[in-house]
Motif scaffolding. Structure first.
Motif, mmCIF file in Angstrom:
data_model
loop_
_atom_site.group_PDB
_atom_site.id
_atom_site.type_symbol
_atom_site.label_atom_id
_atom_site.label_comp_id
_atom_site.label_asym_id
_atom_site.label_seq_id
_atom_site.Cartn_x
_atom_site.Cartn_y
_atom_site.Cartn_z
ATOM 1 N N ARG A 168 -11.084 -1.183 -0.562
ATOM 2 C CA ARG A 168 -10.115 0.007 -1.289
ATOM 3 C C ARG A 168 -10.906 -0.254 -2.854
ATOM 4 N NH1 ARG A 168 -4.826 -0.112 -0.529
ATOM 5 N NH2 ARG A 168 -4.900 2.205 -0.923
ATOM 6 N N PRO A 222 1.117 -1.136 -0.368
ATOM 7 C CA PRO A 222 -0.219 -0.228 -0.556
ATOM 8 C C PRO A 222 0.646 1.222 0.183
ATOM 9 C CG PRO A 222 -1.183 -1.409 1.528
ATOM 10 C CD PRO A 222 0.186 -1.989 1.146
ATOM 11 N N ASP A 270 -10.276 3.460 -4.083
ATOM 12 C CA ASP A 270 -9.701 4.468 -3.178
ATOM 13 C C ASP A 270 -8.090 4.334 -5.022
ATOM 14 O OD1 ASP A 270 -10.815 5.259 -1.383
ATOM 15 O OD2 ASP A 270 -9.987 3.599 -0.260
ATOM 16 N N ARG A 284 -8.297 -6.217 -6.946
ATOM 17 C CA ARG A 284 -8.100 -4.823 -5.733
ATOM 18 C C ARG A 284 -8.481 -4.443 -6.665
ATOM 19 N NH1 ARG A 284 -5.186 -6.562 0.348
ATOM 20 N NH2 ARG A 284 -5.481 -8.904 -0.278
#
Length: 940
Positions: free
Chosen positions: A407, A374, A410, A401
């Motif tokens: 997330r 991340p 994002d 993802r």
């Protein structure tokens, strides 16, 4: 030198220090607190313990409120306090002890005249002086209280040793309070072990939201509680930051907005920190602080990567000990106070323009190499280094993802700044994932193709150079491509392509490190979900069920075990539940379909995130079930809900659109509009392969229009064009349609004989081509018999098939057999409240249903008479458990899922499981409906 002192406390004292300079009274006076000072009882009560322990340490950062806390406490103590404020210019132990003795004298703690002597010089102290001082203090009835403020300015290690000697031997005669930014070089461990020490540390000094509200009020500012909490979070309760913010906000026309949005780098807070913290550091340390300000957390190795200087570990540890707004996270990792970090970044941009992106780039590559995904992504994006950011995501097998998980949005936003000039396999894979997630097939497939070409080029280049790409890296990129390929296959309706992707994924999984696969359960879930959807589209129900069930069972096991990564598989699980519900419906199992569809819609409400391709499928299945139960208003509402859940523009999901067409067409037909039903039953989706069951549903709707117009020949042609595999439900409806076409053909031949327009002639030609309608009727009855005998089919199939057989018996002049078959159909249909097949069965069947024995079986749920007329609430087919009743009771009190979990001392996931069961047993899909139906049943 003559002695002179104007103080009223104690006898005359020496007026000059060892350098001959006068003792400045301000250094020995207890500081006065300002009018805006906030007294905090929790800290003063803690400080009261200083009277019972030899040593007290108030240790905090600059501006933490240490001095004012102790000063306020000392002023209200009611007994003399010796106070001495250290300064950086003081030289050596001799000077220190001269000031300490003067502080004690000022507080009225004088030894006998001339008994102690004085330090022998600036840098040395006669040990006998320290021994006499300790002896003098140890004999006191009441202990002397000595506060040494800014003790961190005392750099000489021998000073600490001498202070420890005096403190130890003074015994109960001295209470020493050190106000400092760093831990002194005293044997603190011994005092802590003996419970002989009182400590107030930086975290204790931080203001709570309530204390901050009091401070702001003293500055004339009254903010909402949430605004105060936000300010405390931003400043971490730092006293000086709060005070300076309040002072600046007083000058603003909108203090609340100012405190929410002020730029820390251009404020009095910045001036304070740059002077009090950064300005005190040597140049090397200042450079270190500026460079690590781009990081959320850092350790020595990462700091070295950014500074280029070896071994910054001691510097970082020292800054932490100094309370220089560097916080210890443990295991040699640190972070900056958030406001301090903001200020340093502004200072960095002013001092070294253009350096910040380079620091982000260095951080990104270092973090990528060390598996901090991340953070590497964030820094790669901040640097505009998309090769690093995309490569990090792909190498970690985290491409899924972008498609699922909390997330996903994002990550999509993070990569939105990539420009067309950025190229490479990983970059194109990320672009493909973003486009396919938005159902943009054209761009998604184009990027996917470019990514495959790049991967092939990389392998060929490595082979020519005699090199070999790291096995895990190459396999991770190819497996990422395969996951996206499976999604593309699903969206384009290409089941063979999905099977090929799955086969390749099985091979590639053996080349990928096991720990990566374990960390990314979403990959397997995505592959199986898309494969299951593609198989369902192809009409391979059993194979689809196997793939979809594997996802739901794995998710349930992981949820029960509270394994990490459960959130990443919630959306695929919801999607699989919707597909399984559709398979159950097409197999005729309404109750099972409803239960799974409710679970899917409940999961949709709780997992949030981006809409999955199958979003709304659960509501569509519920709508189809509602039509079969003749709950037409509810069906319409569910179709509207499903439309709101749709992912948005772009290529629609084939299975979802086919189910939408099925449910909408059935509703329109039930409302008596065959033409609208035929139009609605045509799925608006282009696919590489046509789904047999979707095509059959469209054909059945078209045939219904022709039959309504009396064009049996044309209807028969349409029906003959249907081929499988289309599933049991379509088979039962096809049998009914063929039987109906044959019956209408016989009944209407006389009426059509005299008509001669072109349409009639064409239809008559069709009738001639289908002169063997008797054979079709036999085939329909035979099909119905097989469907009834197959134990895998549910009532939605067997009831329709039994009606075919009953209709055939009635046509053959055997009303007794017809009634027996209708009785069987009614008994099967009642538990599922399956009304629509009877309502659509025509006047002959309805006349038979009106006979006394059958009327009794239909009374109360099928006919519009009796207490159950209309659309009755569903039967409670299974009792609620005790825990389910408890959950239902709290649901009626308008408690949230989290509140119910807290009240019952269970996990949120456990409450969700109970809610799903309650919804299933009550036959509802929403909280309000569950409460209403429970009240109808007397459960509340």
């Amino acid at each position: 030198m003559a002695a002179r002192d104007d103080s009223a406390r104690g006898p005359a004292l020496g007026y000059a220090d060892p350098l001959g300079e006068p003792f400045l009274r301000t250094r020995f006076a207890v500081p006065a607190v300002p009018a805006t000072f906030v007294r905090r009882p929790r800290l003063t009560a803690h400080l009261d313990q200083a009277l019972d322990t030899p040593l007290t340490m108030v240790n905090g950062a600059a501006g933490a409120g240490k001095t004012l806390l102790v000063a306020d406490w000392a002023a209200r103590l009611g007994q003399p306090v010796a106070w001495f404020t250290n300064e950086a210019g003081d030289q050596g132990p001799g000077m220190f002890w001269a000031h300490v003795l003067h502080a004690l004298h000022t507080a009225g703690t004088p030894p006998p005249a001339g008994s102690l002597g004085s330090p022998g010089g600036l840098r040395m102290v006669d040990h006998r002086l320290l021994a006499r001082l300790a002896d003098e203090l140890s004999g006191r009835d009441r202990p002397a209280i000595l506060v040494l403020d800014e003790f961190d300015r005392q750099a000489a290690p021998e000073t600490a040793e001498q202070l420890e000697f005096v403190l130890h031997h003074a015994g109960r005669g001295l209470r020493l309070i050190l106000v400092t930014r760093t831990e002194p070089l005293l044997p603190l461990h011994r005092y802590r072990a003996a419970a002989a020490m009182t400590e107030i540390r930086n975290q204790d000094l931080a203001f709570t939201p309530e204390e901050a509200a009091d401070l702001l009020a003293r500055h004339g500012l009254r903010l909402p509680a949430d605004a105060t909490r936000a300010l405390v979070a931003r400043t971490r309760g730092w006293a000086a930051g709060l005070r300076l913010s309040a002072l600046a906000a007083q000058q603003s026309a909108d203090p609340e907005t100012y405190l929410k949005e002020f730029e820390a780098g251009h404020s009095t807070i910045a001036d304070f920190l740059l002077a009090e913290v950064v300005g005190r550091q040597p140049q090397r340390t200042q450079d270190l602080l500026l460079r690590v300000s781009v990081l959320d957390r850092f350790g020595p190795e990462l700091a070295e990567a950014l500074t280029g200087r070896p071994d910054p570990g001691p510097l970082l540890a020292g800054l932490c000990r100094q309370n220089a707004f560097v916080e210890d996270l443990g295991h040699s990792w640190y972070r900056l106070h958030p406001l301090f970090g903001e200020i340093l970044r502004v200072h960095l941009r002013a001092r070294s323009p253009g350096l910040e992106p380079e620091l982000h780039r260095r951080a990104a590559w270092w973090l990528r190499d060390h598996g901090a995904v991340p953070e590497a992504l964030a820094h790669g994006a901040a640097a505009g280094d998309w090769e690093c950011a995309a490569g990090t995501l792909v190498d970690d097998l985290a491409i899924g993802r972008l498609l699922t998980g909390p997330r996903a949005d994002d990550l999509t936003e993070l990569f939105s700044a990539m420009g067309p000039e950025d190229t490479g396999a990983a970059v194109d894979l990320v672009r493909a994932a973003r486009e396919l997630a938005e159902h943009d097939l054209d761009h998604g497939l184009a990027h996917l193709g470019r990514a495959e070409e790049s991967l092939d080029r990389d392998l060929a280049r490595s082979a020519r150079a005699g090199e070999r790409l790291p096995t895990g890296t190459a396999a991770a990129a190819r497996l990422s491509r395969v996951v996206l390929e499976s999604l593309a296959a699903r969206l384009t309706g290409a089941p063979d392509r999905a099977e090929e992707a799955m086969a390749e994924a099985v091979r590639l999984r053996r080349e990928v490190p096991a720990h990566l696969l374990a960390r990314h359960p979403e990959l397997t879930a995505l592959l199986l979900t898309h494969l299951g959807s593609a198989r369902l589209w192809a009409g391979h129900f059993d194979e689809a069920r196997a793939a979809l069930t594997e996802v739901t069972e794995a998710a349930e096991v992981a949820e029960a075990a509270e394994e990490p990564g459960v959130a990443l598989t919630e959306l695929p699980r919801e999607d699989c539940l919707g597909h399984l519900a559709l398979i159950d419906y097409l197999d005729g199992w309404l109750d099972r379909a409803e239960s799974r569809a409710l679970a899917a819609t409940d999961a949709t409400r709780h997992c949030g995130g981006r809409p999955f391709p199958g979003a709304g499928l659960g509501q569509l299945v519920l709508a189809a079930v509602a039509v079969d139960r003749d709950e037409l208003e509810r069906a319409g509402a569910l179709l509207d809900e499903a439309a709101e859940s749709a992912p948005g523009p772009g290529a629609p999901d084939p299975v979802t659109e086919a189910c939408r067409a099925l449910a909408t067409g059935r509703l329109r037909l039930a409302l008596g509009d065959p033409a609208a039903a035929a139009h609605a039953a045509e799925p608006v989706v282009e696919t590489r392969v046509t789904s047999p069951w979707a095509r059959a549903n469209t054909a059945l709707a078209a045939a219904a229009v022709l039959l309504a117009e009396g064009r049996t020949g044309a209807a028969a042609e349409v029906l003959d064009g249907i081929d499988g595999p289309y599933g049991p439900l379509c088979a039962a409806e096809l049998a009914w349609a063929r039987l109906t076409a044959g019956h209408a053909d016989r009944a209407g031949q006389a009426d059509r004989a005299g008509q001669a327009d072109r349409a009639e002639q064409a239809d008559r030609a069709g009738q001639a081509r289908h002169a063997g309608h008797a054979g079709h009727r036999e085939e329909a009855v035979e099909t119905a018999g097989r469907l009834c005998a197959d134990g895998r089919n549910g009532p939605g199939v067997t009831v329709r098939a039994t009606l075919v057989r009953a209709r055939a018996a009635a046509d053959a002049g055997d009303p007794g057999t017809a009634r027996k078959l209708l009785a069987r159909a009614l008994l099967e249909a009642r538990p599922d409240r399956l009304r629509r097949p009877f309502l659509d069965a025509g006047p002959e069947i309805r006349r038979l249903l009106d006979s006394p024995p059958l009327h009794g079986l239909a009374s109360g749920w099928l006919h519009g008479d009796g207490p159950g007329a209309g659309s009755p609430p569903p039967l409670l087919v299974e009792e609620l458990s005790g825990r389910e009743r408890e959950v239902l009771g709290r649901l009626a009190q308008m408690m949230s899922t989290q509140e119910i979990a807290a009240d019952l001392f269970v996990s949120v996931n456990t409450v969700k499981t109970h809610l799903k069961s309650v919804y299933r047993k009550l036959g509802v899909g929403r909280r309000g409906d569950a409460v209403r139906r429970a009240r109808e049943r007397g459960l509340l």
